[in-house]
Enzyme design. Structure first.
Site, PDB file in Angstrom:
ATOM      1  N   CYS A 125      26.721  42.906 -36.773  1.00 47.87           N
ATOM      2  CA  CYS A 125      27.295  42.002 -35.773  1.00 47.87           C
ATOM      3  C   CYS A 125      28.464  41.220 -36.399  1.00 47.87           C
ATOM      4  O   CYS A 125      29.367  41.815 -36.973  1.00 47.87           O
ATOM      5  CB  CYS A 125      26.198  41.100 -35.206  1.00 47.87           C
ATOM      6  N   ASP A 183      27.232  49.223 -26.530  1.00 52.33           N
ATOM      7  CA  ASP A 183      27.411  47.845 -27.019  1.00 52.33           C
ATOM      8  C   ASP A 183      28.457  47.142 -26.157  1.00 52.33           C
ATOM      9  O   ASP A 183      29.634  47.508 -26.175  1.00 52.33           O
ATOM     10  CB  ASP A 183      27.870  47.882 -28.472  1.00 52.33           C
ATOM     11  N   HIS A 214      23.951  47.018 -28.775  1.00 53.53           N
ATOM     12  CA  HIS A 214      24.228  46.044 -29.826  1.00 53.53           C
ATOM     13  C   HIS A 214      22.911  45.629 -30.481  1.00 53.53           C
ATOM     14  O   HIS A 214      21.879  45.546 -29.829  1.00 53.53           O
ATOM     15  CB  HIS A 214      24.921  44.819 -29.219  1.00 53.53           C
TER      16      HIS A 214
END
Length: 245
Positions: A125, A183, A214
């Site tokens: 991330c 994502d 994600h």
């Protein structure tokens, strides 16, 4: 390998950065991986990821990425309040401060008797972005970047022309870029922008797009894909054994 864990408070130009160190519980020198967390800092899933990497023969450093903005030891919850605070921190800390953090971590690693002089970076991330950003440092031999956010959008604070995408040509080490097709944080257009930039600057990189959402590496929550996460760990371990030898 059996591993052990230590906690170190590392001085940086912007304050003390608590860093958890995972390493093999055996004699010898090992290459270092700086493992950058999500916005929530070192949660239980991040700690487990670090332990997995260390168990394959690496020293793994997990810094508190927003140490300037929180009391030492802060871990944010995977809830709306935690997400809001983590995002606020992300938008408050300039990328240049992450750069000095990276240098402090490299200097720390190279001062340890159990570390070799080889250092890589990995993250998930925002941590994927920070691993990419760390690769601007010539001391970083390779970076494994999992669903890195905010590279394509230039939404993190920095001086003019110092955003990570613009500076991609300064990366000398090897990159692995991993994105989930489902994502929502990095669109198809955003992925294309990063890919084209890396091609333009003749970067040494591997590009993977997988059918995942994600945070598919996080072993808590409904987006976790255990089979795919295992594949990524194996690829990361093989990558670091090669580039950090």
């Amino acid at each position: 390998m059996i591993t052990k864990t230590e906690v170190h408070d590392i001085a940086t130009p912007t304050g003390v950065m608590r860093t958890t160190l995972y390493r093999p519980d055996s004699k010898g020198q090992f290459a270092t991986i700086i493992f950058y967390s999500e916005i929530f800092q070192q949660t239980a899933p991040i700690a487990r990821s670090a332990a997995i990497l260390a168990g394959h023969g690496f020293v793994v450093l997990v810094p508190e990425v927003f140490h300037e903005l929180n009391p030492i030891g802060t871990v944010l919850a995977y809830d709306e309040a935690g997400k809001d605070k983590g995002n606020a921190d992300k938008w408050a800390k300039p990328l240049e401060q992450h750069d000095t953090d990276t240098q402090a971590l490299v200097d720390f690693a190279r001062a340890q008797s159990f570390c070799s002089d080889k250092v890589g970076a990995m993250g998930v991330c925002i941590g994927g972005h920070l691993a990419y950003r760390a690769a601007l440092n010539p001391d970083i031999s390779g970076a494994f970047c999992l669903y890195p956010t905010d590279i394509h959008s230039n939404t993190l604070p920095c001086q003019e022309g110092q955003d990570s995408l613009t500076r991609s040509g300064d990366i000398k080490g090897e990159l692995v870029m991993v994105f989930g097709n489902q994502d929502p944080h990095v669109s198809k257009e955003g992925r294309k922008l990063i890919y084209q930039k890396l091609e333009q600057v003749n970067a040494n990189f591997t590009w993977l797009e997988v059918n995942a959402q994600h945070a598919f590496m996080r072993d808590e929550g409904e987006r976790y894909d255990a089979a795919l996460a295992l594949q990524m760990y194996l690829q990361a371990v093989a990558f670091f054994h090669r580039v950090l030898n």
